[in-house]
Design an enzyme around this catalytic site. Sequence first.
Site, PDB file in Angstrom:
ATOM      1  CG  ASN A  50      20.948  -4.834  14.259  1.00  0.00           C
ATOM      2  OD1 ASN A  50      20.718  -5.672  14.501  1.00  0.00           O
ATOM      3  ND2 ASN A  50      20.622  -3.552  15.001  1.00  0.00           N
ATOM      4  CE  LYS A  65       8.049  -7.707  12.249  1.00  0.00           C
ATOM      5  NZ  LYS A  65       7.570  -8.752  10.606  1.00  0.00           N
ATOM      6  CG  ASN A 122      13.046   5.122  14.955  1.00  0.00           C
ATOM      7  OD1 ASN A 122      12.970   6.300  14.909  1.00  0.00           O
ATOM      8  ND2 ASN A 122      12.133   4.812  13.372  1.00  0.00           N
ATOM      9  CG  ASN A 146      -0.729   0.161   2.459  1.00  0.00           C
ATOM     10  OD1 ASN A 146       1.352  -0.203   3.040  1.00  0.00           O
ATOM     11  ND2 ASN A 146      -1.471   0.209   3.474  1.00  0.00           N
ATOM     12  CG  ASP A 196      -4.284  -2.429   4.580  1.00  0.00           C
ATOM     13  OD1 ASP A 196      -3.385  -2.949   5.376  1.00  0.00           O
ATOM     14  OD2 ASP A 196      -3.575  -0.908   4.455  1.00  0.00           O
ATOM     15  CE1 TYR A 244       8.238  -4.582  13.493  1.00  0.00           C
ATOM     16  CE2 TYR A 244      10.110  -4.831  15.414  1.00  0.00           C
ATOM     17  CZ  TYR A 244      10.008  -4.859  14.025  1.00  0.00           C
ATOM     18  OH  TYR A 244      10.368  -5.877  12.587  1.00  0.00           O
ATOM     19  NE  ARG A 254      17.641   3.136  20.585  1.00  0.00           N
ATOM     20  CZ  ARG A 254      17.917   3.281  19.358  1.00  0.00           C
ATOM     21  NH1 ARG A 254      17.628   3.737  18.224  1.00  0.00           N
ATOM     22  NH2 ARG A 254      18.512   1.634  19.267  1.00  0.00           N
ATOM     23  N   PRO A 255      16.283   4.317  26.024  1.00  0.00           N
ATOM     24  CG  PRO A 255      14.759   5.343  27.187  1.00  0.00           C
ATOM     25  CD  PRO A 255      15.722   5.573  25.915  1.00  0.00           C
ATOM     26  CB  SER A 272      12.457  -8.683  14.370  1.00  0.00           C
ATOM     27  OG  SER A 272      13.198  -8.066  14.846  1.00  0.00           O
TER      28      SER A 272
HETATM   29  P1  NAD Z   1       9.820  -0.986   5.388  1.00  0.00           P
HETATM   30  O1  NAD Z   1       8.409  -0.306   5.318  1.00  0.00           O
HETATM   31  O2  NAD Z   1      10.606  -0.455   4.053  1.00  0.00           O
HETATM   32  O3  NAD Z   1       9.178  -1.667   3.916  1.00  0.00           O
HETATM   33  C1  NAD Z   1       7.421  -2.358   4.778  1.00  0.00           C
HETATM   34  C2  NAD Z   1       7.090  -2.586   3.248  1.00  0.00           C
HETATM   35  O4  NAD Z   1       5.377  -2.903   3.778  1.00  0.00           O
HETATM   36  C3  NAD Z   1       6.118  -0.822   2.718  1.00  0.00           C
HETATM   37  O5  NAD Z   1       6.584  -1.250   1.713  1.00  0.00           O
HETATM   38  C4  NAD Z   1       5.086  -0.499   3.307  1.00  0.00           C
HETATM   39  O6  NAD Z   1       4.729   0.538   2.618  1.00  0.00           O
HETATM   40  C5  NAD Z   1       4.524  -2.221   3.225  1.00  0.00           C
HETATM   41  N1  NAD Z   1       3.575  -1.373   4.320  1.00  0.00           N
HETATM   42  C6  NAD Z   1       3.006  -1.273   5.255  1.00  0.00           C
HETATM   43  N2  NAD Z   1       2.041  -1.692   5.467  1.00  0.00           N
HETATM   44  C7  NAD Z   1       1.682  -2.176   4.310  1.00  0.00           C
HETATM   45  C8  NAD Z   1       0.149  -2.520   4.857  1.00  0.00           C
HETATM   46  N3  NAD Z   1      -1.130  -2.276   5.430  1.00  0.00           N
HETATM   47  N4  NAD Z   1      -0.378  -3.043   3.556  1.00  0.00           N
HETATM   48  C9  NAD Z   1       0.666  -4.219   2.374  1.00  0.00           C
HETATM   49  N5  NAD Z   1       1.759  -2.847   2.692  1.00  0.00           N
HETATM   50  C10 NAD Z   1       2.067  -2.641   3.774  1.00  0.00           C
HETATM   51  O7  NAD Z   1      10.758  -2.086   6.020  1.00  0.00           O
HETATM   52  P2  NAD Z   1      11.958  -3.272   5.781  1.00  0.00           P
HETATM   53  O8  NAD Z   1      13.195  -2.974   7.052  1.00  0.00           O
HETATM   54  O9  NAD Z   1      11.871  -3.337   4.592  1.00  0.00           O
HETATM   55  O10 NAD Z   1      11.235  -4.543   6.468  1.00  0.00           O
HETATM   56  C11 NAD Z   1      10.224  -5.349   6.186  1.00  0.00           C
HETATM   57  C12 NAD Z   1      10.315  -7.180   7.147  1.00  0.00           C
HETATM   58  O11 NAD Z   1      10.554  -7.211   7.968  1.00  0.00           O
HETATM   59  C13 NAD Z   1       8.598  -5.789   7.945  1.00  0.00           C
HETATM   60  O12 NAD Z   1       8.390  -6.627   7.828  1.00  0.00           O
HETATM   61  C14 NAD Z   1      10.203  -5.319   9.737  1.00  0.00           C
HETATM   62  O13 NAD Z   1       8.929  -5.684  10.551  1.00  0.00           O
HETATM   63  C15 NAD Z   1      10.838  -6.848   9.402  1.00  0.00           C
HETATM   64  N6  NAD Z   1      12.313  -6.549   9.950  1.00  0.00           N
HETATM   65  C16 NAD Z   1      12.868  -5.131   9.583  1.00  0.00           C
HETATM   66  C17 NAD Z   1      14.023  -5.326  10.005  1.00  0.00           C
HETATM   67  C18 NAD Z   1      14.871  -3.744   9.961  1.00  0.00           C
HETATM   68  O14 NAD Z   1      15.545  -3.793  10.627  1.00  0.00           O
HETATM   69  N7  NAD Z   1      14.697  -3.114   8.461  1.00  0.00           N
HETATM   70  C19 NAD Z   1      14.584  -5.715  11.026  1.00  0.00           C
HETATM   71  C20 NAD Z   1      14.189  -6.866  11.618  1.00  0.00           C
HETATM   72  C21 NAD Z   1      12.700  -7.260  10.800  1.00  0.00           C
HETATM   73  C1  WQD Z   2      21.635   0.068  16.750  1.00  0.00           C
HETATM   74  C2  WQD Z   2      23.305   0.743  18.593  1.00  0.00           C
HETATM   75  C3  WQD Z   2      22.286   1.767  18.710  1.00  0.00           C
HETATM   76  C4  WQD Z   2      20.741   4.763  16.777  1.00  0.00           C
HETATM   77  C5  WQD Z   2      16.567  -1.941  15.634  1.00  0.00           C
HETATM   78  C6  WQD Z   2      14.778  -2.846  16.733  1.00  0.00           C
HETATM   79  C7  WQD Z   2      14.542  -4.177  16.390  1.00  0.00           C
HETATM   80  C8  WQD Z   2      15.040  -4.280  14.562  1.00  0.00           C
HETATM   81  C9  WQD Z   2      16.266  -3.518  14.256  1.00  0.00           C
HETATM   82  C10 WQD Z   2      13.095  -4.274  13.400  1.00  0.00           C
HETATM   83  C11 WQD Z   2      22.561   0.433  19.227  1.00  0.00           C
HETATM   84  C12 WQD Z   2      23.236   2.709  18.688  1.00  0.00           C
HETATM   85  C13 WQD Z   2      21.176   4.034  17.348  1.00  0.00           C
HETATM   86  C14 WQD Z   2      21.388   6.301  17.404  1.00  0.00           C
HETATM   87  C15 WQD Z   2      23.155   5.266  18.053  1.00  0.00           C
HETATM   88  N1  WQD Z   2      14.080  -4.033  13.968  1.00  0.00           N
HETATM   89  N2  WQD Z   2      22.440   4.443  18.230  1.00  0.00           N
HETATM   90  N3  WQD Z   2      22.860   6.075  18.134  1.00  0.00           N
HETATM   91  O1  WQD Z   2      18.348  -1.231  18.267  1.00  0.00           O
HETATM   92  O2  WQD Z   2      19.678  -2.770  17.578  1.00  0.00           O
HETATM   93  O3  WQD Z   2      17.359  -2.635  16.839  1.00  0.00           O
HETATM   94  O4  WQD Z   2      15.890  -2.070  14.501  1.00  0.00           O
HETATM   95  O5  WQD Z   2      12.215  -5.463  13.460  1.00  0.00           O
HETATM   96  O6  WQD Z   2      13.789  -4.445  16.427  1.00  0.00           O
HETATM   97  O7  WQD Z   2      14.744  -2.197  17.662  1.00  0.00           O
HETATM   98  O8  WQD Z   2      19.031  -0.481  16.026  1.00  0.00           O
HETATM   99  O9  WQD Z   2      20.434   0.448  14.077  1.00  0.00           O
HETATM  100  O10 WQD Z   2      18.773   1.386  15.950  1.00  0.00           O
HETATM  101  O11 WQD Z   2      21.367   0.397  16.821  1.00  0.00           O
HETATM  102  O12 WQD Z   2      24.013   4.907  19.204  1.00  0.00           O
HETATM  103  O13 WQD Z   2      21.287   7.780  16.393  1.00  0.00           O
HETATM  104  O14 WQD Z   2      22.941   2.060  17.259  1.00  0.00           O
HETATM  105  O15 WQD Z   2      21.661   2.254  20.700  1.00  0.00           O
HETATM  106  O16 WQD Z   2      23.701   0.082  20.007  1.00  0.00           O
HETATM  107  P1  WQD Z   2      18.414  -2.099  17.153  1.00  0.00           P
HETATM  108  P2  WQD Z   2      20.095   0.370  15.315  1.00  0.00           P
END
Ligand code: NAD
Ligand code: WQD
Length: 338
Positions: free
Chosen positions: A178, A152, A197, A32, A58, A148, A291-292, A124
């Site tokens: 990561n 998952k 973030n 979407n 969606d 979040y 960061r908390p 994740s």
């Molecule tokens: P992203 O936000 O770039 O990609 C997610 C995609 O899903 C986007 O294209 C978004 O438009 C689409 N989307 C969101 N809500 C939707 C909905 N309701 N219906 C249809 N499409 C929708 O994120 P990403 O980093 O590519 O992550 C992909 C997946 O991997 C996610 O499920 C995320 O939770 C998981 N993941 C990501 C990370 C990371 O750090 N990037 C780490 C672990 C797991």
């Molecule tokens: C990495 C390191 C921070 C930003 C998150 C999600 C996790 C997964 C991946 C989806 C840490 C430090 C960060 C900054 C910093 N996502 N940092 N300054 O927290 O390991 O994981 O993303 O599933 O669920 O929690 O990744 O890249 O945020 O942080 O010092 O501005 O960098 O403290 O040590 P994290 P991150």
Amino acid sequence: MKVFVTGGAGYIGSHTLVALLAAGHEVCVYDNFDNSSPVALARVRQLTNRDMAVVEADVRDNDALTRALTDFAPDAVVHFAGLKAVGESNDIPLRYYQTNVTGTMNLLAAMDAARCKRIVFSSSATVYGEAQYLPFDEEHPIAPTNPYGRTKAMAESVIGDWASATPDASAVLLRYFNPVGAHESGRIGEDPQDIPNNLMPFVAQVAVGRRAKLSIFGDDYDTRDGTGERDYIHVVDLAAAHLAALEYSARAVGCEAINVGTGQGITVKELVAAYEAACGQPIAVEIAPRRPGDVASSYAATTKAERLLNWCAALDVDDMCANSWLWQSENPMGFEGD
Ligand code: NAD
Ligand code: WQD
């Protein structure tokens, strides 16, 4: 093979599309564009010289999802679509549960309607919560510490129960550590809509001049240099892991959770130093409070991925930084420029 890819326009999805199309698979993207741009799909077409079907809809829309799946009749599904910001999930938890959990339930029901029995799911490492030991292996207790992460963990359970109840079904839950970096062409990459973030996109925006300096969240952790240690995985390696998981799902039944990481911890200071080398300029930093919710260290046990998927990471932190920098420097405003 016909592969239905939810969230295919996103960061990890778009890199996986390149790998799927390059391998000759037929793809339908269902997205979407909540957190992505159609420009990413145009760039994927350019990169691969291949086309794909796209449905803009969606995952919370049960009817649209069922229609798209039954029309396309895929052999397998890769389910990326979801919301992923930990902080935001504390503020709007219901939207996270609706998108990530109900969306997954809708998808499985639509797969039943389309008689599709293979799914690879974006999970994740956040499902593990606080480390009781390191490296995290797949047997580590599941105890996520934020909404979040709980979405998952719930989606994993739902998929596991579906796989148990569905004869010959095969599900692979890929627990990413990561993900960072970008395609080596610099044409696609991570394009955060807001203040990033995550560490690497923030560093990239400092390097390109969009942000003044990086705040390092704590330098008093029990690590080599006091800064947080994570298992960064190149997004192109991660894309390859999805192809390996799809191949595995063709020869296996049941549900398996598999870590996707390198097994190596890199600290914040080490990552900043690698990025400075890649972009050839200093990155301004300040030390800020912790960061908390952050932990000192997180990294993966990778033997299950090697054993079941015959996959391991090939790219290192220098590749991650070099490819991120190429993407960021050639697209300073992400896909917005197009
Ligand atoms: P992203 O936000 O770039 O990609 C997610 C995609 O899903 C986007 O294209 C978004 O438009 C689409 N989307 C969101 N809500 C939707 C909905 N309701 N219906 C249809 N499409 C929708 O994120 P990403 O980093 O590519 O992550 C992909 C997946 O991997 C996610 O499920 C995320 O939770 C998981 N993941 C990501 C990370 C990371 O750090 N990037 C780490 C672990 C797991
Ligand atoms: C990495 C390191 C921070 C930003 C998150 C999600 C996790 C997964 C991946 C989806 C840490 C430090 C960060 C900054 C910093 N996502 N940092 N300054 O927290 O390991 O994981 O993303 O599933 O669920 O929690 O990744 O890249 O945020 O942080 O010092 O501005 O960098 O403290 O040590 P994290 P991150």
